[in-house]
Design a protein around this motif. Structure first.
Motif, short mmCIF file in Angstrom:
data_model
loop_
_atom_site.label_atom_id
_atom_site.label_comp_id
_atom_site.label_asym_id
_atom_site.label_seq_id
_atom_site.Cartn_x
_atom_site.Cartn_y
_atom_site.Cartn_z
N LYS A 3 0.83 -1.20 0.00
CA LYS A 3 0.00 0.00 0.00
C LYS A 3 0.87 1.25 0.00
CE LYS A 3 -4.06 2.01 2.15
NZ LYS A 3 -5.08 1.85 3.19
N ASP B 285 -8.07 -8.77 -4.36
CA ASP B 285 -8.74 -8.31 -3.14
C ASP B 285 -8.06 -7.08 -2.55
OD1 ASP B 285 -10.50 -10.43 -3.45
OD2 ASP B 285 -9.55 -11.67 -1.90
N ARG C 263 -8.80 -4.00 -4.80
CA ARG C 263 -10.17 -3.52 -4.58
C ARG C 263 -10.30 -2.80 -3.25
NH1 ARG C 263 -13.42 -8.48 -7.38
NH2 ARG C 263 -13.33 -7.59 -9.47
N SER C 264 -9.55 -3.26 -2.24
CA SER C 264 -9.63 -2.63 -0.92
C SER C 264 -9.13 -1.20 -0.92
CB SER C 264 -8.86 -3.44 0.12
OG SER C 264 -7.46 -3.23 0.02
#
Length: 157
Positions: A98, A129, A132-133
């Motif tokens: 991230k 996943d 998308r988060s």
């Protein structure tokens, strides 16, 4: 910690690229040499860029983002195409991926770029996943095409 890659990072970047290729079940396709990577990143006309995720405790690189500029004719500005995002398995879940994406998004905003995009393998559900988060959306209306090897030679002839 996220920082731009430096020439001394080339060996670890090659290792990370090979680890990613292994993860993606295509180790034979990771053919880049240290000399090629050094030229692409740090030669007289850099065509690619890299950022490294460094473990706060050990100071060792644990991940990377390799990217280059693309261009939107509709928006009239560059964007970033993320070629590879990889974090070593032992370092996953600690925010390195991230943080790498956040740095690329920051660069986009700072430079007035309007998009940050990448591909992901359809079977890679952990990555899907994760993406998308953070608000990434798949572009299901588009199909990727590629010309390589013999087909590239034939097209060029």
């Amino acid at each position: 910690m996220i920082r731009p890659a430096v020439p001394a990072d080339v060996p670890v970047l090659i290792d990370l690229i090979r680890e990613l290729a292994e993860y993606e079940k295509a180790p034979q396709e990771a053919k880049a040499t240290p000399a090629q990577l050094h030229e692409a990143l740090f030669g007289p006309h850099p065509a690619a860029f890299a950022h490294v995720a460094v473990d706060d405790e050990s100071g060792e690189p644990v991940g990377m983002a390799m990217w280059f500029l693309n261009f939107s004719t509709w928006h009239g500005v560059h964007g970033i195409y993320l070629e590879d995002l990889y974090v070593r398995p032992a370092a996953r879940g600690k925010g390195h991926g991230k943080a790498l994406l956040r740095e690329l998004a920051r660069i986009c905003r700072e430079r007035g770029y309007t998009r940050l995009q990448w591909w992901v393998l359809n079977w890679n559900t952990p990555a899907i996943d994760f993406y998308r988060s953070i608000g990434a959306k798949p572009m299901n209306d588009w199909t990727v095409y590629r010309v390589t090897d013999d087909a590239l030679a034939a097209l060029a002839a």
